[in-house]
Write a protein that holds these residues in place. Structure first.
Motif, PDB file in Angstrom:
ATOM      1  N   MET A   1       0.802  -1.198  -0.107  1.00  0.00           N
ATOM      2  CA  MET A   1      -0.293  -0.208  -0.025  1.00  0.00           C
ATOM      3  C   MET A   1       1.104   1.204  -0.485  1.00  0.00           C
ATOM      4  N   GLU A   2       1.794   1.234   0.631  1.00  0.00           N
ATOM      5  CA  GLU A   2       2.746   2.740   0.818  1.00  0.00           C
ATOM      6  C   GLU A   2       3.719   3.053  -0.694  1.00  0.00           C
ATOM      7  N   SER A   3       3.179   1.702  -0.990  1.00  0.00           N
ATOM      8  CA  SER A   3       4.288   2.679  -3.230  1.00  0.00           C
ATOM      9  C   SER A   3       2.643   2.135  -4.127  1.00  0.00           C
ATOM     10  N   TYR A   4       2.104   2.636  -3.251  1.00  0.00           N
ATOM     11  CA  TYR A   4       0.993   2.700  -4.479  1.00  0.00           C
ATOM     12  C   TYR A   4       1.032   4.573  -5.122  1.00  0.00           C
ATOM     13  N   ASP A   5       1.153   4.893  -4.480  1.00  0.00           N
ATOM     14  CA  ASP A   5       1.405   6.431  -5.524  1.00  0.00           C
ATOM     15  C   ASP A   5       2.819   6.676  -5.960  1.00  0.00           C
ATOM     16  N   ALA A   6       3.486   5.982  -5.968  1.00  0.00           N
ATOM     17  CA  ALA A   6       5.090   5.842  -7.044  1.00  0.00           C
ATOM     18  C   ALA A   6       4.944   6.304  -8.411  1.00  0.00           C
ATOM     19  N   ILE A   7       5.498   6.791  -8.693  1.00  0.00           N
ATOM     20  CA  ILE A   7       5.181   7.698 -10.215  1.00  0.00           C
ATOM     21  C   ILE A   7       6.812   7.305 -11.254  1.00  0.00           C
ATOM     22  N   LYS A   8       6.879   7.390 -12.136  1.00  0.00           N
ATOM     23  CA  LYS A   8       8.443   7.462 -12.734  1.00  0.00           C
ATOM     24  C   LYS A   8       8.830   8.498 -12.883  1.00  0.00           C
ATOM     25  N   GLU A   9       8.198   9.695 -12.775  1.00  0.00           N
ATOM     26  CA  GLU A   9       9.033  11.262 -12.534  1.00  0.00           C
ATOM     27  C   GLU A   9       9.386  10.875 -10.917  1.00  0.00           C
ATOM     28  N   ASN A  10       9.946  10.299  -9.826  1.00  0.00           N
ATOM     29  CA  ASN A  10       9.495  10.853  -8.494  1.00  0.00           C
ATOM     30  C   ASN A  10      11.227  11.556  -8.574  1.00  0.00           C
ATOM     31  N   ILE A  11      12.645  10.232  -9.236  1.00  0.00           N
ATOM     32  CA  ILE A  11      13.883  11.071  -9.378  1.00  0.00           C
ATOM     33  C   ILE A  11      13.911  12.460  -9.592  1.00  0.00           C
ATOM     34  N   PRO A  12      13.469  12.539 -11.291  1.00  0.00           N
ATOM     35  CA  PRO A  12      13.642  14.047 -11.392  1.00  0.00           C
ATOM     36  C   PRO A  12      12.864  15.468 -10.744  1.00  0.00           C
TER      37      PRO A  12
END
Lengths: 463, 449
Positions: A329-340
């Motif tokens: 659940m705590e990774s549900y809001d991952a986005i691919k632009e997190n690092i940039p």
């Protein structure tokens, strides 16, 4: 000699008797050895080597086309353009069409404490017997024969890594930073002079592991309460020892768990805090202020993008994946632009693996993150993005003065890639650690094969 | 959520409609059949099927034109082995995370059935939710079809897997009950009570029970015609009848070389079995024998760790070496974030191309690498005539990429499934847009939608 000492002691004792009313002077404090398992790492011999005509990313945000790198006696001697002179007798390597970068540093690995093969008998990363276990040290679990170290070297170009305890506990224990050089003992891999880290965790894991057993913590508020209560004890412990070190007297009783937390409060041990959600990272930041310590990194930091401004202000690094998502659940809001996004806010971004497979292609993970950023208008250059792979991890581990960039005088931890390292088609061709060549794709003998793999099918294979 | 889903459905039915004729022109086209890409290629689609693809293809009059200049055009990715659509958040908790607690999934995971009474009879179809975020995330990255296998059950037989599409509609199933899935390696040994010998006995017994029921036209309905010493429920035994008769593929998960040979040997005993090996990390050590048996393999692409004692010979050259020996190989995500990260297959395929430059390693050509994540898995289960390539007559599952699809840095820009253009926004892209700029505004972030 012995007799003399005895006489001196006797006269001291007499002296004390003579001045009856004067209080006895407390014995001077004895300093506890804070490095009882010291590094025995010694670099292997290298030869003075010059790589010419390569594209160089120095890890400090610069790119040199047709660049030259001079590796000297364990150290980087010089970085520059085609005019850079070669020392006499140096081995020359033609880097045409190839790239040279600092070795990749993974701040989050479980090689050795969750090694291959993944049998229960070798799973030594979580002392999940109490949520508060700062007394355990990952280096006492690491199995130096984990075959994963070799894959990280030859496929991933990993020259330094931090091995952490797992995240079952609020306080998981001390980390160990190692050079990716095979050794008979873990001390033989330990990065000389690297500070210790403390693994902390917030969120789902501690409350799941202990809550399911009917123990505290069962909730996130339980996580926080227990962590705070522990820091209060650590503060008291520190006061006691600070007083002792200042005034001497009777040595307080030692507590291994509190030793580690005192190290954090003293600023000697760096906190690497497993935390996914933005709201929880903000809570951990408040906790660090409440008790007066600094968080070096948030590990995983899947929602760092939601509070990138706060992370920039606090000077906390985020160790992230490019595209992992949704496995809990705590990774549900991952986005691919997190690092940039984190990088773009001025905060410190790190690409990490937490995985024996992912550690073999962190360069490709950075490539994906960089491309995802560019597609939404965040134009991070190839050379700047390399900071995520070597400079920022070195900074987070407290070893940036020693490695992480191609800077004259630093350790010669270098990868020669057979093409652009941001391509899926590229692999390390040669890897040097402290100037010693530890991998050469063209030399089957210049690659490590762990004890475990000797005599097994596929021994010494290219992998 | 429901309104959002409906909006997606409406968007999906907008241009070009399935019945239209359209042509994608000027692209770098690769058909997914093992060939290399061609410049300035054309793909023509009519009624949701491929008419023609490649260079020198005429555009029919009246066709809608989609310009793909500078873009790459390929078939959609076919996830060779997955559990896509069976879980939204699966919480497959690893040892590093402290382990335990696979139940905390808020009812969103249907990928395993370890405590239920059934095994081989399990059919994944009722569990598939086309609105899972995992489907959208993979669709947005160019995955258009997937072989969906059930996870382990209380028995070595996981149940019957399906082929699905990832379209933004409520009809995900392309082929239901296309294959049966069985564990005959380390996992199978564990389920069978602790030994491979027991697992193989369970397997033979199951097929014996199926054979008994195979005599009847309606194996489930028939009453009182079974031996007394049966282990399987009637449903489970009946479900294995099509496997026994070779009318349903049997996907067998094994990794170790000796396990692979044991599976190949089953053909001597049960000649009709349509076997497909899944995993096969040590396949390269017995590649000639797999090739001789003609059994396809769906392998993990880049696993190179001796992660267990059945994978001691694991190497990234496994796929290339099997291929070189003549084995029909494709790529799947075996126990590798199989509910979610199918989009990684194209990166892995690119990594296999990288091996062609490494002395001592065996890689595959670019065209073959693409085929291994498009047409080859479809062929492994006899669906190569339907999906997985841009050959005439195939379902028009097409992706227009920003660049070379085997580079992880490339992105899917347009995705078509059955000729229908798909929406590419996801939970993730919505969050991205919400948090692109952080400075405080007149209203909270929650009002940005």
């Amino acid at each position: 000699m012995h007799r003399l000492t005895a006489i001196a002691a006797a006269s001291l004792a007499l002296g004390a008797c003579a001045g009856m009313e004067a209080k006895p002077k407390p014995a001077a404090a004895i300093h506890i050895n804070d490095d009882p398992y010291p590094s025995t790492y010694e670099r292997y011999p290298g030869v003075v080597t010059v790589i010419r005509h390569a594209t160089v990313f120095d890890g400090d945000g610069h790119r040199i086309d047709n660049g030259t790198l001079v590796l000297g006696d364990g150290k980087i001697e010089a970085v520059g353009g085609p005019d850079l002179a070669s020392p006499t007798g140096a081995v020359e390597i033609d880097g045409t069409g190839k790239w040279v970068t600092p070795g990749i540093i993974d701040v989050h690995s479980h090689l050795g404490d969750y090694p291959s093969p993944g049998t229960p008998s070798l799973s030594d990363g979580n002392e999940a017997t109490s949520p508060v276990r700062p007394e355990v040290w990952a280096e006492h679990s690491v199995w130096p024969q984990d075959p994963g170290f070799s894959r990280a070297l030859i496929n991933g170009g990993i020259t330094t890594l931090q091995i952490l305890p797992g995240s079952a506990n609020l306080f998981g224990g001390r980390s160990v930073v190692v050079k990716n050089v095979a050794a008979r003992t873990t001390q033989g891999m330990k990065f000389p002079g690297a500070p210790y880290g403390l693994k902390m965790a917030c969120g789902e894991n501690p409350k799941r592991v202990y809550g399911s057993k009917g123990n505290m913590p069962q909730t996130r508020m339980g996580n926080i309460a227990l962590a705070r209560a522990t820091w209060i004890k650590a503060q008291a412990y520190k006061r006691k020892w600070d007083k002792y070190y200042k005034n001497g007297g009777d040595m307080p009783e030692r507590d291994l768990a509190m030793d580690t937390l005192k190290g954090v409060l003293d600023g000697k041990i760096l906190v690497h805090n497993h935390c996914y959600r933005a709201d929880e990272m903000a809570l951990m930041i408040d906790m660090s202020h409440e008790f007066g310590y600094k968080i070096a990194t948030f590990e995983h930091a899947v929602e760092a993008y939601k509070i990138a401004d706060l992370l920039a202000r606090e000077g906390i690094c985020s160790s992230m994946w490019a595209d992992w998502y949704g496995f809990k659940m705590e990774s549900y809001d991952a986005i691919k632009e997190n690092i940039p996004f984190v990088h773009n806010s001025g905060a410190c971004a790190i690409v990490h693996s937490d995985d024996p497979n992912g550690i073999q292609r962190l360069n490709q993970e950075a490539a994906k993150a960089m491309a995802d950023g560019r597609r939404v208008g965040i134009n991070i250059s190839d050379e700047v993005a390399w900071e995520w792979l070597s400079r920022n991890p070195a900074k987070a581990l407290g070893i940036l003065d020693k490695t992480g960039t191609l800077t004259a005088g630093k350790m010669a931890d270098v990868v020669l890639w057979n093409g652009n390292p941001y391509s899926d088609y590229t692999r390390p061709e040669r890897v040097w650690i402290d100037g010693a060549e530890m991998y050469d794709a063209n030399d089957p003998k210049r690659r490590p094969v762990s004890d475990f793999e000797l005599g097994q099918p596929g021994e010494g294979d290219t992998k | 959520m429901i309104r959002r889903a409906l909006a997606l459905l409406l968007l999906a039915t907008s241009t070009p409609a399935a019945a239209q004729t359209f042509a994608i022109v000027n692209g770098i086209v690769a058909r997914g059949d093992g060939g290399e890409p061609v410049q300035g290629g054309t793909v023509v689609v009519r009624n949701g099927r491929i008419v023609a693809a490649g260079s020198g293809v005429a555009v029919p009059p009246g066709a809608q034109i989609i310009d793909a200049a500078g873009k790459w055009v390929t078939p959609g990715i076919v996830a060779g082995f997955s559990r896509l659509g069976l879980a939204d958040v699966d919480l497959g908790t690893s040892a590093e995370e402290g382990g335990g607690g696979a139940t905390d999934t808020a009812g969103s995971a249907d990928d395993t059935s370890q405590t239920g009474p059934f095994s081989a009879a399990i059919d994944v179809v009722p569990a598939i939710n086309p609105l899972h975020t995992t489907i959208a995330v993979n669709r947005a990255d160019g995955v258009t079809r997937a072989l969906v296998a059930p996870g382990s059950s209380k028995s070595i037989f996981g149940g019957q897997g399906a082929v699905i599409d990832t379209g933004a509609d409520m009809d995900p199933v392309t082929a239901a009950r296309r294959f049966q899935f069985v564990e005959l390696g380390e996992a199978g040994a564990g389920i069978a009570g602790g030994s491979r010998a027991s697992a193989h006995l369970l397997f033979r017994n199951a097929l014996r029970e199926a054979a008994e029921l195979a005599r009847f036209a309606h194996p489930i309905a028939v009453k009182g015609e079974r031996s007394d010493d049966v282990l399987l429920t009637r449903f489970d035994a009946a479900a294995l009848v099509p496997v026994l008769r070779g009318r349903q593929y049997l996907l067998v998960h094994v990794e170790r070389a000796s396990d692979i040979l044991q599976v190949l040997a089953l053909k001597r005993e049960f000649s009709s079995l349509k076997l497909v090996l899944v995993g096969a990390s040590e396949g390269w050590t017995v590649a000639d024998r797999i090739a001789k048996a003609g059994v396809p393999v769906i392998a993990s692409a880049v696993n190179d760790l001796p992660a267990s004692f059945e994978q001691l010979a694991a190497t990234q050259s496994n796929v290339g070496r099997m291929r070189a020996a003549g084995v029909k190989v494709s790529i799947g995500m075996i126990d590798d974030s199989d509910t979610r990260n199918l989009f990684l297959e194209r990166q892995y395929a690119g990594n296999l191309v990288a091996l062609t430059k490494i002395p001592g390693a065996t890689g595959v050509s670019w065209g073959e690498a693409l085929a291994m994540i498009t047409s080859r898995p479809a062929q492994a289960i006899g669906m190569g005539g339907e999906i997985g390539s841009l050959a005439p007559g195939r379902r028009a599952d097409i992706v227009i990429w920003s660049g070379d699809p085997l580079e992880g840095s490339s992105a899917a820009e347009q995705v078509f499934i059955d000729g229908v253009r798909q929406p590419l926004d996801t939970h993730q892209t919505r969050l991205r847009d919400r948090y692109r700029y952080l400075p405080r505004r007149d209203l909270p972030e929650a009002y940005r939608h």
